[in-house]
Design an enzyme around this catalytic site. Structure first.
Site, PDB file in Angstrom:
ATOM      1  N   TRP A 315       0.853  -1.203   0.000  1.00 53.13           N
ATOM      2  CA  TRP A 315       0.000   0.000   0.000  1.00 53.13           C
ATOM      3  C   TRP A 315       0.891   1.257   0.000  1.00 53.13           C
ATOM      4  CZ3 TRP A 315      -0.633   4.268   3.126  1.00 53.13           C
ATOM      5  CH2 TRP A 315      -1.774   5.059   2.885  1.00 53.13           C
ATOM      6  N   HIS A 316       2.055   1.153   0.678  1.00 52.87           N
ATOM      7  CA  HIS A 316       2.915   2.328   0.791  1.00 52.87           C
ATOM      8  C   HIS A 316       3.635   2.669  -0.504  1.00 52.87           C
ATOM      9  CE1 HIS A 316       2.282   1.920   5.117  1.00 52.87           C
ATOM     10  NE2 HIS A 316       2.618   3.183   5.170  1.00 52.87           N
ATOM     11  N   GLY A 317       3.703   1.707  -1.403  1.00 49.67           N
ATOM     12  CA  GLY A 317       4.359   2.037  -2.668  1.00 49.67           C
ATOM     13  C   GLY A 317       4.538   0.787  -3.495  1.00 49.67           C
TER      14      GLY A 317
END
Lengths: 460, 724
Positions: A315-317
């Protein structure tokens, strides 16, 4: 449009504030919705239509879910479209490069621009449709209210991820009080100071160290750099939550807290209860528990943890270092769950050291996108053959930023707030207002001068 | 408190709206004086600009630039940074004693190398003397004043890199480090500006005297005049702190030097003072010196010098130039950032002999305009050359012209070794052709290697007679082209002369497979090649041949290798067929082996040798320097000497030297034997018939006299020698 800009502060915000309070109360949601869409369109003139589409889609799914018997199919379809859009815009290039890597072809990059905030509003939309499906919340009949929920400008770009359930009532009726407004203003100013004076300043040092050749980096500089990054990330991200909460309060909303002094945690488990709480609780609520949580035996519990943290990482990247970072936390949390938790309680302050040590290593994984860079950087952090504490370069970096670093570290412990609460009686609230005013003026001065004004969380 | 909050809220909203309105509706400014730049203006709206994000980006820049209280905000921030313990602001250090010192970039070797290559290219043209002077900035000189841990050797690295890189070249370097260290406690740098004060510039000027060759006036001779004590420079603007101290600008005037005038030739502007005091009313007060940056600035002065100086510079030079103008008739300041004309042409047109490259270390480290010099030297038509190909008669050149010329070729070119009166570098060997020049060796190098290893700017090639009888002209042409390209690779700016094949006697045509027709075919090829490859063709053949195109019968024993008189004619031809080269050229060093003195009449000895010994070739006396080349003599090695040589076709020659001692005589005898040995190698596969002469040479040492004779008539020689 970032909050720390003259356009936002003196053009946008003042106009919205004026209209919001001058026009009749029934127009307030419309004012905020129009303002939010304008705010989004300022940065993403094309993708504002994507957001409107998402609002329409989830609004109508909500309506359908309230009427039909085939709820499951509607929900599945809804999830597929929502996640599909997120995957298309955020992960296509990553997936393509994985596939081309496997089949040994030359990687090609598609020209897909990530719409700002899509990770946040997609998760917010899902929290609505899933809650409606579960019957936890009523269907929102007003499109304006629903669209406002999805696009509300204070938290649109970088959270917190407000769950529909938490604001459902406020979308319809909310009270604006002078106290609430002033709390909002002070919170907003505090957040602005965190960003402009601290995050940007320590960020400058990190960005100068992060362009060094990592293979020749001294241990001292490596730690200084990553500590700066850790502080920058915390202040930058919690700033956004402060601003969102503060702005929310100014318009009568009450959002849940998102950060609770994460750097004083005494275990990784505790850290994740204090860091980006809205995200952790979203994953817990909508992934971990539906998967069975910890109710289906130890093996399933660990598997569930692994899945949740893989996804958290991703989700963060869209790159491997984030997956690695997620796995890293999955393992740490499993170990703590299995046996370490009790041991940590017995070692007092060492538990804090342990936690910060691991969190900082985690940020090294997080901060550098290419894997060889990560490895070189971590090697430098433990290269006891090249300490470099006496080097001019390190001393220059350290002494230049010592003031800001000390300020940042002290503030991140929460001690100043505790002291304030203890020694300044409630009668003297205006002291707070004076601080807020001075802080605001200084921030405007920094914003005016500082061309260095990047915002780390745009990529989510 | 709670009850007041509503009121306070209201007040906040009203006040905030008012401040915002004041900001939004304030009148946009065109310029920021403190920042010395144009401010962003409101962008014009278009759908396209909105969709690609340009409009919003520009609008945000506009609002930030035009923020009503911008200057106050910038100072407030600067002071906050100072209170936070920062060592500087916007790249300028808060140093001791009120100094604001810019932090330079780190030493960028890649860029420095490019810049230095530009300077080296300029020096390599040999049109001008080049001196490089890179001034250390305050960051280096005033390092004691910097905040703790701020200093590193970045500026010193720039200077030491320059010293090291230019150390091996002909470019002189003027290093100011020591002189500035001596005066670091004086007011040599402005506190609030990156430039040097006039006092600082005086010390630069005094040091430059050594490199530029003038005697600097002592500092007491100058009268000092204060121009302003209100100077707030670039570091002031960048640091933006409110507690900095203003600077004083002075000018140093040498009594009697008031006739200095200023000119910007490219703009057609002439001024009668080198100080433009109108700038004292503006923020940019440093521009009082020479009126700021111009592509080309010329100072003319009334000093009694006829020297002219060009200064390739940044703004550091502006305050130095008034001092320099006391020693040069004119000083031409060129700012390469703006100057795009042909600089070499300019230097040439204005008879400028000295060039000073004067920069501060920071600009020199980061500037990217100096490589223009390199392009200049390639593009510049310094030589004003005639068209390539067949070269017609030119203005005569002096013999100095040939000092850095290589004379390359086969046995005919080799004749120059003893026949030449011109200086030159002689690389040749008998029996060579366009193929075996790559394998035949002189010493341990092949002929071509030897050719390419010479430091030369002109190349005279004479080659082909040994292959003209059998090699097809097209093949010869490609071989020659290959040789030319090898020379070009080594020395792109060298002038290459392709000399014709020389004429042969008609009788030789009858006896051998070499013919005039074949030679003419080769010469036509050479003319074409010269045009194609930007070389010059020298029709020496046409000058040496008789009207019928053949060599006069009898002047060459074999009809090919003519004697010394023809080399004289050949030299005469070269002197009036030479492309003018304005380069200063090398100092000619003609070898002088004859120390003078001596008791023996060598001239009568030589006459007796010529009369009595039966030589198969017509021998002629060779010059002193040719003798030195032939016998490898060093200057003053012998008292007196006489050397007679013939053509390349016969081995006959004789030499006699008088020396100071019998020991020395033995040394010279060894040199003679070495000469004979090398001649044997030449003739062995070339004209083997000559070998008996070389195998039976006469070398006699008698006291201080040493004599050598190569002939078929050794006995007669011995008799003549015995008379002396």
């Amino acid at each position: 449009m970032v909050f720390s800009s003259i356009v936002f502060l003196f053009y946008f915000l003042s106009a919205v504030m004026l209209l919001y309070y001058i026009l009749p109360a029934k127009c307030r949601n419309t004012v905020l919705l129009v303002a939010s869409l304008l705010f989004y369109a300022w940065g993403e003139p094309k993708y504002v239509f994507l957001m409107i589409f998402s609002a329409l889609l989830n609004y109508s799914c909500g309506l359908l879910l309230g009427k039909t018997n085939r709820k499951k199919w509607i929900l599945v379809l809804n999830i597929i479209i929502n996640i599909g859009l997120l995957v298309y815009f955020k992960y296509t290039n990553f997936l393509v490069s994985c596939v081309t890597n496997i089949i040994g072809r030359e990687a090609l990059t598609l020209d897909i621009v990530l719409p700002i905030g899509i990770s946040f509003y997609t998760f917010q939309a899902l929290s609505y449709t899933v809650d409606v499906y579960w019957g936890k919340t009523a269907v929102q009949k007003s499109f304006v209210s629903f669209a406002l929920y999805l696009s509300l400008f204070p938290q649109l770009i970088a959270g917190p991820i407000v769950r529909y359930n938490d604001v459902a009532r406020q979308l319809v009726t909310r009270k604006s009080t002078g106290t609430g407004f002033m709390e909002g203003v002070t919170r907003f100013c505090a957040g602005l100071c965190k960003k402009v004076i601290i995050a940007n300043n320590v960020g400058k040092l990190w960005s100068s160290i992060s362009v060094y050749d990592f293979t020749g980096l001294s241990l001292a500089n490596a730690w200084l750099g990553i500590i700066c990054f850790s502080l920058q990330l915390y202040f930058d991200f919690s700033w956004y939550s402060d601003m969102a909460i503060g702005l929310g309060k100014m318009f009568g909303f009450d959002f849940l807290e998102n950060f609770n002094y994460p750097y004083i945690s005494k275990s990784i488990t505790e850290f994740w209860n204090r860091w980006h709480m809205s995200l952790s609780s979203w994953f817990k609520e909508y992934i971990y528990i539906p998967l069975g949580g910890n109710r289906k035996g130890k093996a399933r519990t660990y598997l569930n943890l692994l899945i949740v943290w893989m996804l958290t990482g991703l989700w963060h990247g869209a790159s491997w270092n984030f997956v690695l970072w997620g796995l890293y936390y999955a393992v740490l949390l499993m170990v703590e769950k299995a046996f370490l938790k009790d041991a940590l309680k017995k070692i007092g302050p060492f538990a804090h050291l342990y936690t910060m040590f691991l969190v900082i290593i985690g940020w090294a994984l997080f901060s550098i996108e290419d894997l060889t860079g990560v490895i070189d950087y971590i090697k430098a952090m433990f290269n006891f053959g090249y300490l470099g504490f006496g080097e001019q370069d390190f001393l220059y970096n350290l002494t230049s930023y010592a003031g800001v670093l000390i300020l940042a570290i002290v503030l991140s412990t929460g001690v100043p707030k505790k002291l304030y609460d203890k020694y300044i009686p409630e009668k003297l609230t205006f002291v707070k207002y004076i601080f807020a005013f001075i802080g605001f003026v200084i921030c405007v001065a920094y914003i005016t001068n500082d061309t260095f004004n990047p915002f780390l969380y745009f990529r989510f | 408190m709670k009850k007041y909050n509503t009121l306070i809220s209201l007040a906040v909203i009203v006040a905030y709206t008012a401040v915002s309105a004041a900001t939004v509706f304030s009148k946009p400014k065109a310029m920021s004086e403190t920042e010395n730049r144009e401010l962003a203006q409101a962008p014009s709206f278009s759908l396209e600009a909105l969709l690609n994000g340009n409009f919003t980006d520009e609008f945000e820049a506009y609002t930030t630039d035009q923020f009503k209280w911008r200057d106050a905000a910038i100072s407030l921030r600067a002071n906050c940074e100072y209170l936070l313990g920062k060592k500087g602001n916007n790249g300028v250090h808060f140093a001791k004693d009120g100094y604001l010192i810019a932090r330079p970039e780190k030493c960028n070797e890649e860029n420095l190398e490019k810049n230095l290559n530009g300077i080296i290219a300029l020096a390599d043209t040999e049109l001008v003397n080049v001196c490089t002077a890179v001034v250390p900035t305050a960051f280096e000189t005033l390092k004691d004043k910097l905040p703790s841990h701020s200093y590193d050797s970045r500026v010193a690295d720039v200077n030491s890199y320059i010293n090291q890189k230019l150390g091996d070249t002909g470019v002189s370097v003027c290093d100011f480090t020591d002189v500035l260290q001596q005066h670091k406690d004086d007011y040599i740098y402005y506190r609030t500006d990156h430039h040097m004060t006039s006092e600082g510039c005086y010390y630069l000027y005094s040091k430059l005297g050594e490199a530029l060759g003038y005697e600097p006036y002592p500092i007491e001779d100058f009268s000092r005049e204060e121009l302003s004590d209100e100077f707030k420079g670039t570091s002031w603007s960048k640091a933006a702190v409110t507690f900095a101290k203003k600077d004083t600008i002075e000018k140093f005037v040498l009594p009697g030097s008031t006739d200095q005038t200023l000119e910007y030739p490219l703009e057609g502007i002439e001024l009668d003072s080198i100080y433009d005091e109108s700038f004292l009313e503006t923020k940019d007060k440093y521009s009082t010196f020479l009126g700021g940056n111009h592509a080309l600035t010329v100072i003319k002065s009334n000093c009694d010098s006829d020297r002219k100086l060009a200064v390739i510079k940044d703004s550091y030079a502006h305050a130095v130039a008034p001092f320099l103008a006391n020693h040069f008739e004119s000083v031409h300041l060129v700012d390469l950032r703006y100057y795009n004309e042909d600089l070499l042409r300019y230097l040439d047109d204005n008879d400028i002999t000295d060039v000073l490259v004067l920069y501060n270390a920071e600009t020199f480290n980061t500037d990217t305009s100096l490589p223009k010099l390199e392009e200049n030297t390639y593009n510049s038509s310094v030589f004003d050359p005639p068209a390539f190909g067949f070269l017609d008669v030119t203005e005569p050149v002096t013999d100095d012209y040939f000092a850095d010329a290589v004379i390359f070729g086969d046995s005919i070119a080799a004749g120059f070794i003893y026949a030449a009166t011109i200086p030159g570098i002689f690389v040749s060997k008998a029996s060579t052709n366009t193929v075996n020049i790559h394998t035949e060796k002189i010493g341990d190098r092949t002929l071509v290697e030897s050719l390419l290893s010479q430091e030369a700017s002109k190349y005279y090639i004479e080659l082909g007679i040994n292959e003209v009888s059998y090699r097809p002209p097209e093949e010869y042409k490609e071989n020659m082209r290959n040789l030319i390209s090898m020379i070009r690779e080594k020395n792109p700016s060298g002038i290459i002369y392709l000399q014709s094949l020389m004429p042969i006697a008609y009788s030789t045509e009858l006896e051998t497979s070499i013919s005039k027709a074949k030679i003419d075919a080769y010469n036509e090829i050479l003319v074409a090649l010269a045009e194609e490859e930007n070389c010059y063709y020298l029709n020496v053949n046409g000058y040496l041949a008789e009207e019928n195109g053949y060599l006069q019968e009898g002047v060459a024993s074999d009809g090919i290798h003519f004697g010394v008189p023809y080399y004289r004619k050949w030299e005469d031809y070269l002197r009036v067929h030479a492309v003018q080269d304005k380069r200063r050229g090398k100092t000619v060093t003609v070898a002088k082996p004859y120390a003078g003195g001596g008791e023996i009449n060598l001239d009568s000895f030589a006459q007796e040798m010529v009369d009595c010994v039966l030589f198969e070739d017509e021998l002629s006396p060779v010059t002193e320097s040719a003798a030195a080349r032939m016998f490898n003599l060093s200057d003053g090695e012998v008292l007196n000497g006489v050397v007679y040589a013939g053509s390349g076709g016969k081995a006959d020659e004789f030499a006699a030297f008088e020396v100071q001692s019998p020991e020395k005589a033995e040394e010279i005898a060894d040199k003679m034997r070495a000469r004979i040995e090398s001649r044997k190698q030449d003739f062995e596969n070339y004209i083997p018939e000559e070998m008996p002469k070389l195998n039976n040479p006469v070398v006699v040492v008698d006291g201080n006299l040493v004599v050598m004779c190569v002939s078929a008539d050794g006995e007669a020689a011995k008799v003549v020698i015995s008379h002396y």
